[in-house]
Design a protein around this motif. Structure first.
Motif, PDB file in Angstrom:
ATOM      1  N   ARG A   1       0.854  -1.200   0.000  1.00  0.00           N
ATOM      2  CA  ARG A   1       0.000   0.000   0.000  1.00  0.00           C
ATOM      3  C   ARG A   1       0.888   1.247   0.000  1.00  0.00           C
ATOM      4  NH1 ARG A   1      -5.216  -1.605  -0.906  1.00  0.00           N
ATOM      5  NH2 ARG A   1      -5.791   0.527  -0.278  1.00  0.00           N
ATOM      6  N   SER A   2       0.586   2.142  -0.920  1.00  0.00           N
ATOM      7  CA  SER A   2       1.317   3.415  -0.998  1.00  0.00           C
ATOM      8  C   SER A   2       0.424   4.470  -0.368  1.00  0.00           C
ATOM      9  CB  SER A   2       1.606   3.758  -2.469  1.00  0.00           C
ATOM     10  OG  SER A   2       2.154   5.048  -2.566  1.00  0.00           O
ATOM     11  N   ARG A   3       0.870   4.989   0.773  1.00  0.00           N
ATOM     12  CA  ARG A   3       0.016   5.864   1.579  1.00  0.00           C
ATOM     13  C   ARG A   3       0.578   7.283   1.601  1.00  0.00           C
ATOM     14  NH1 ARG A   3       0.089   1.475   6.523  1.00  0.00           N
ATOM     15  NH2 ARG A   3      -1.525   0.064   5.718  1.00  0.00           N
ATOM     16  N   LYS A   4      -0.302   8.206   1.313  1.00  0.00           N
ATOM     17  CA  LYS A   4       0.143   9.613   1.325  1.00  0.00           C
ATOM     18  C   LYS A   4      -0.826  10.452   2.141  1.00  0.00           C
ATOM     19  CE  LYS A   4       2.542  10.175  -3.099  1.00  0.00           C
ATOM     20  NZ  LYS A   4       1.913   9.375  -4.124  1.00  0.00           N
ATOM     21  N   LEU A   5      -0.248  11.454   2.774  1.00  0.00           N
ATOM     22  CA  LEU A   5      -1.036  12.493   3.446  1.00  0.00           C
ATOM     23  C   LEU A   5      -0.733  13.827   2.770  1.00  0.00           C
ATOM     24  CD1 LEU A   5      -0.494  11.526   7.194  1.00  0.00           C
ATOM     25  CD2 LEU A   5      -2.656  11.414   5.942  1.00  0.00           C
TER      26      LEU A   5
END
Lengths: 309, 478
Positions: free
Chosen positions: A91-95
Motif C-alpha cells: 500500500r502506498s500511503r500519502k497524506l
C-alpha cells in the motif's frame, strides 16, 4: 565693435517675432488638454454577471458557506501488486494538505505532500526522505463537482503528477528519462547526495537512485458534508539509475490494483488541528491527526489477482 | 513645329512612369521652404520639393542640388478611459472560450510619446542641357535607421499583441524612406507638365515549417525564403501661368504603401493523412505607411516681393488599407486647406509663414474599431537666406512648424445586445457568445451573459497634443 545695418536688425527682429509667435501659439495650445472623462459603460457586478475572477459558486451557494472552499486533509491509499515469486500487495500511503477554491463547478486545489509511506515487501520498507518529498512542491490540480443539489454529488480530479528526482515541462505527459541515461538534464538531486535522481532508502541499508513519476486521478462522491471518499486510477513509472547494493536495485514487476485504491478528503473547520495556532494546517499537524480522518487499509495479498487485470 | 515637338516631349514625359512616396512630407512638409509655408506648394514648388507637391513645378527653377535635415518631435497623448468592472473575458480554466483577460502579456495604458523622427533630404534637378526639361530625384531617408513598421490590429484582436492603441496616421508611420523620381517639361512659357513615381519597398516571405510534435511547438524546422521588391506609385502634375502674376497648379498622386506578405506552410506530424490540413497554410498581409490617392489644386499670386498661395488637397482616404491589409471603407475622404505667404526682400532673408487645416479621415470610433487620429491645425514659419560663395549661388532655408491635434473624445456606443464578434460586425461586439454552454450542464453559462470585450479601445479614449517640426535645407543652384 561693428554695428549691424538697420535692415539686418529688422530681419532679426522679424525672425524672432515669427518664432515667438509660434511658441506663443504652442503655449496656448498646451493649455487645451481636455479634462479626463469616463466612458458610458457602468461597472457590472461580476458575481451576477459571472465574469471576472470572482465567479459565483453553484446556484444557491454563496462563497461564505461554500461546502468546498477551504482547507482539507487528504489521504490516498493506493494498492500496488508486486510480483516476487508470488503476488504481494503493498500500500502506498500519502497524506496531503489541500487548499481548495472554486469557480462554478470547478475546484482548484493546491496539494502539498506531507508524508509518503510504503508498506514493507518481505519486511523491507522503502523510505522516501523528507528532502525528496519537499521537492515535489505544491501541486495545482483542477477538480469538478457534479450534481450539487441532488442526492449524489460526484467529485473527480484531473490527472496529477508527482515527480521525484526529475523535472518536466509537462509532468503528466512528457516521456520519462531513458534507463541508464544519468546525463538526462531533467534529472534532479533533491537530497544533494551527488547521485542521479532521488535517493530512496530500502530496508534501512540500501539506497536506490531513481526518477519516479506517480500519476493519479481521483473519482469519488460526497459521503457527508465536508467529506469525500472514493477511488481512482494510479500509475507509477520508475527508472532506476543504480543502487548502493545490488539486491535492492533489482527490478520487480508491479501493477496498479485499481479496484482497491482509496482516498479520503476531509474538510477542516477554521482552526481545526491548528495546534500551533499559526492560522493554517501544517504537515506535522496533519500527520499527528491522521487517525482522526483516515483508517489505512492493511495489505492483503488476496487482493492481488494471479493474472494481471 | 517647335510647339508640336514640345507637346510630343510633354506627352512622353506624362506617359513615363515615375515613383514617389512622402510620408514625412505629407505630415510635416517636404523641404524647408514648403514646410515654412504649411505645405502650400502646388503652385509654388520649384525644386526637388516639386517631386512631392507638383512635379511640373521643377521647370520653374534653375537646376540645383538640395541637402537637408528635418526632425519632428511630439507632445501627444492617447489617454485611455478606465475600464469598467465586469466586462473582462472570464477565467474558466481549461474551458475558457478565449484566453482570459488576466493573462494579457502587456497591460493597457496611455500612450504619451511617439518616436522622434529624424530625416535627411537629398535630391536634385537636372536639365541635361535642354532648357525646358527637368529630371529630378529626391530621397528622404530616416537618419536613425531605415524606418519602422508596426503591424497592429484596429479592433479587439490587438489585446493579444500590444494591447494598446496607436496613432494611425502620424508617428512611426512617418518614419519611412521616401524615394521620388520624375521628369517635367515646359511645353510653353505658360504651361508645364510632369510625371513621376514613388517607390516603396515590399517584402514577400515564404516559410516552410516542419513540426515533429504538435505538443512541443518550440521544436521545429523552418526554411525561409525572402524576396524584397518595390512597389510603384505614380504622380502627374500640370502648372499654368495665365497671367504674369498668377500661377495655377494641379497634381495627382496615386496610393502607395509598404507591404509585407508572409505565407507559411506548416507540416505537422500526425496531420499527413488530412489533405486539407497538410500542410497548414497561413497567410499574413501587413501594410504600412499607406498614402492615399491625392488630388491637389493650388494658386499663387505674386505682387512685387510678396507671394501669396493657397492649396486645396483632396485625399481619397476611403481607400485606406489598414495595417492588416484590410480596406475598412469607413474612412472619409478629406479636403485640406493650406495658405502660405512669402516676402522676398532686396537684401536680407525671405520670410515665410503658413497655415493649414488637415481634417482627420477617421470617423467617430464608437464601434468595433479603434483608429486614433485627430484633426490638425498647422502654423509654420521660416526664412530663406541667399548666400554667394565663390561665385556660386546657395540658399539656406529653415522652417519651424507646429501642429495642434484638436482634442478628440471617443466613447464606445452601448448596444442592446452587443452582437457576437465576427466578420462584418462593425459595432462594439461581444467576444464570447451568450449561448456558450457550460461543458457539464450544457446550458448557457451565466458567466458569458452580456458584453465581454478585451478591446484596448474599450470603453473609450481621448487623444490630443502637439507636433513640432524643424528643418533646414541647403540648396545649390547651378
Amino acid at each position: 565693435m561693428k554695428q549691424p545695418h538697420l535692415h539686418q536688425q529688422r530681419s532679426r527682429v522679424a525672425g524672432l517675432a515669427l518664432i515667438a509667435l509660434l511658441f506663443g501659439v504652442l503655449a496656448l495650445f498646451s493649455a487645451c488638454e481636455p479634462a479626463p472623462t469616463d466612458g458610458v459603460f457602468p461597472d457590472r457586478q461580476t458575481d451576477a454577471a459571472g465574469s471576472g475572477d470572482a465567479l459565483a459558486a453553484a446556484d444557491g451557494v454563496t462563497p461564505t458557506d461554500d461546502p468546498f472552499v477551504g482547507t482539507w486533509a487528504m489521504a490516498t491509499d493506493w494498492s500496488v501488486c508486486v510480483t516476487v515469486g508470488s503476488r504481494i500487495e503493498t500500500r502506498s500511503r500519502k497524506l496531503l494538505v489541500v487548499n481548495m477554491t472554486r469557480k462554478g463547478h470547478r475546484l482548484f486545489e493546491e496539494r502539498t505532500v506531507c508524508q509518503l509511506g510504503l508498506t514493507p515487501i518481505f519486511g523491507l520498507k522503502t523510505v522516501v526522505p523528507k528532502a525528496v518529498l519537499d521537492s515535489v512542491g505544491p501541486l495545482q490540480v483542477e477538480s469538478r463537482v457534479v450534481g450539487e443539489g441532488s442526492v449524489e454529488v460526484a467529485y473527480s480530479s484531473a490527472p496529477e503528477a508527482q515527480l521525484m528526482g526529475v523535472k518536466m515541462v509537462n509532468p503528466v505527459y512528457d516521456p520519462m528519462p531513458a534507463k541508464g541515461d544519468a546525463a538526462d538534464p531533467r534529472l534532479t538531486d533533491p537530497e544533494n547526495d551527488g547521485k542521479p535522481g532521488a535517493t530512496f532508502e530500502v530496508g534501512g541499508g540500501c539506497k536506490l537512485y531513481v526518477a519516479q513519476r506517480e500519476v493519479s486521478s481521483l473519482m469519488g462522491r460526497v459521503v457527508s458534508p465536508g467529506r469525500i471518499e472514493g477511488g481512482g486510477v494510479h500509475a507509477t513509472e520508475q527508472v532506476v539509475f543504480g543502487s548502493s547494493t545490488a539486491i535492492c536495485g533489482q527490478p520487480f514487476a508491479t501493477f496498479s490494483n485499481t479496484p482497491h485504491h482509496r482516498f479520503v478528503l476531509q474538510r477542516l473547520a477554521k482552526g481545526q488541528w491548528d495546534d500551533n495556532n499559526n492560522g493554517q494546517l501544517d504537515c506535522a499537524e496533519l500527520v499527528a491527526h491522521q487517525g482522526e480522518f483516515v483508517t489505512w487499509r492493511d495489505p492483503d495479498n488476496s487482493r492481488c489477482p494471479v493474472e494481471k487485470p | 513645329m517647335r510647339s508640336a515637338l514640345r507637346l510630343l516631349i510633354g506627352v512622353l514625359v506624362l506617359s513615363h512612369a515615375s515613383p514617389a512616396l512622402a510620408n514625412f512630407g505629407d505630415v510635416y512638409g517636404f523641404g524647408a521652404r514648403a514646410s515654412a509655408m504649411a505645405g502650400t506648394h502646388t503652385a509654388l514648388a520649384n525644386d526637388v520639393s516639386a517631386l512631392h507637391y507638383n512635379i511640373a513645378g521643377m521647370t520653374l527653377g534653375k537646376p540645383g542640388f538640395t541637402i537637408g535635415f528635418h526632425s519632428a518631435m511630439d507632445d501627444v497623448t492617447i489617454a485611455m478611459k478606465p475600464r469598467p468592472q465586469g466586462y473582462d473575458l472570464p477565467d474558466m480554466a481549461q474551458d475558457s472560450p478565449r484566453i482570459p483577460s488576466k493573462y494579457r502579456l502587456r497591460s493597457r495604458g496611455d500612450v504619451t510619446d511617439l518616436p522622434n523622427l529624424y530625416q535627411v533630404l537629398i535630391g536634385g534637378t537636372w536639365s541635361l542641357g535642354i532648357a525646358p526639361l527637368r529630371l529630378g530625384f529626391a530621397a528622404m531617408l530616416p537618419a536613425n535607421g531605415l524606418g519602422g513598421q508596426r503591424a497592429s490590429y484596429p479592433d479587439e484582436r490587438e489585446q493579444y499583441h500590444s494591447n494598446n492603441l496607436d496613432f494611425d496616421l502620424i508617428g512611426r508611420r512617418s518614419n519611412s524612406m521616401t524615394l521620388l523620381a520624375g521628369a517635367a517639361f515646359a511645353l510653353f512659357d505658360w504651361l508645364s507638365v510632369g510625371a513621376g513615381m514613388s517607390i516603396m519597398p515590399t517584402a514577400e516571405t515564404q516559410s516552410s515549417v516542419y513540426l515533429p510534435d504538435a505538443s512541443q511547438q518550440d521544436v521545429l524546422d523552418m526554411a525561409v525564403t525572402n524576396d524584397q521588391r518595390t512597389q510603384v506609385g505614380f504622380n502627374v502634375g500640370v502648372l499654368v501661368q495665365p497671367h504674369k502674376n498668377l500661377r495655377l497648379g494641379a497634381s495627382w498622386r496615386s496610393e502607395n504603401y509598404f507591404q509585407i506578405k508572409v505565407t507559411n506552410g506548416v507540416q505537422i506530424k500526425g496531420f499527413q493523412g488530412d489533405a486539407t490540413s497538410f500542410p497548414v497554410q497561413q497567410a499574413v498581409d501587413v501594410i504600412a505607411n499607406y498614402t492615399p490617392d491625392t488630388l491637389s489644386f493650388g494658386a499663387a499670386w505674386q505682387q512685387g516681393t510678396v507671394t501669396l498661395a493657397a492649396d486645396a488637397v483632396v485625399a481619397k482616404w476611403s481607400g485606406y488599407r489598414n495595417r492588416q491589409g484590410e480596406r475598412p471603407r469607413t474612412f472619409n475622404d478629406t479636403v485640406s486647406v493650406r495658405l502660405g505667404g512669402e516676402i522676398a526682400r532686396q537684401s536680407g532673408p525671405t520670410f515665410r509663414a503658413g497655415l493649414s487645416w488637415e481634417p482627420s479621415p477617421v470617423p467617430p470610433q464608437t464601434g468595433r474599431t479603434n483608429y486614433v487620429d485627430n484633426d490638425r491645425a498647422r502654423l509654420t514659419v521660416g526664412a530663406g537666406h541667399a548666400i554667394e560663395l565663390r561665385g556660386q549661388s546657395f540658399e539656406l532655408n529653415w522652417a519651424i512648424g507646429l501642429q495642434h491635434l484638436m482634442p478628440r473624445d471617443t466613447d464606445k456606443a452601448s448596444q442592446q445586445p452587443h452582437p457576437t464578434c465576427g466578420p462584418g460586425v462593425t459595432v462594439l461586439c461581444d467576444e464570447i457568445d451568450d449561448t456558450t454552454p457550460d461543458p457539464i450542464s450544457q446550458k448557457p453559462d451565466p458567466a458569458y451573459e452580456g458584453l465581454q470585450t478585451g478591446s484596448p479601445g474599450f470603453p473609450g479614449w481621448q487623444s490630443f497634443g502637439d507636433l513640432l517640426s524643424v528643418g533646414v535645407d541647403l540648396k545649390w543652384r547651378f
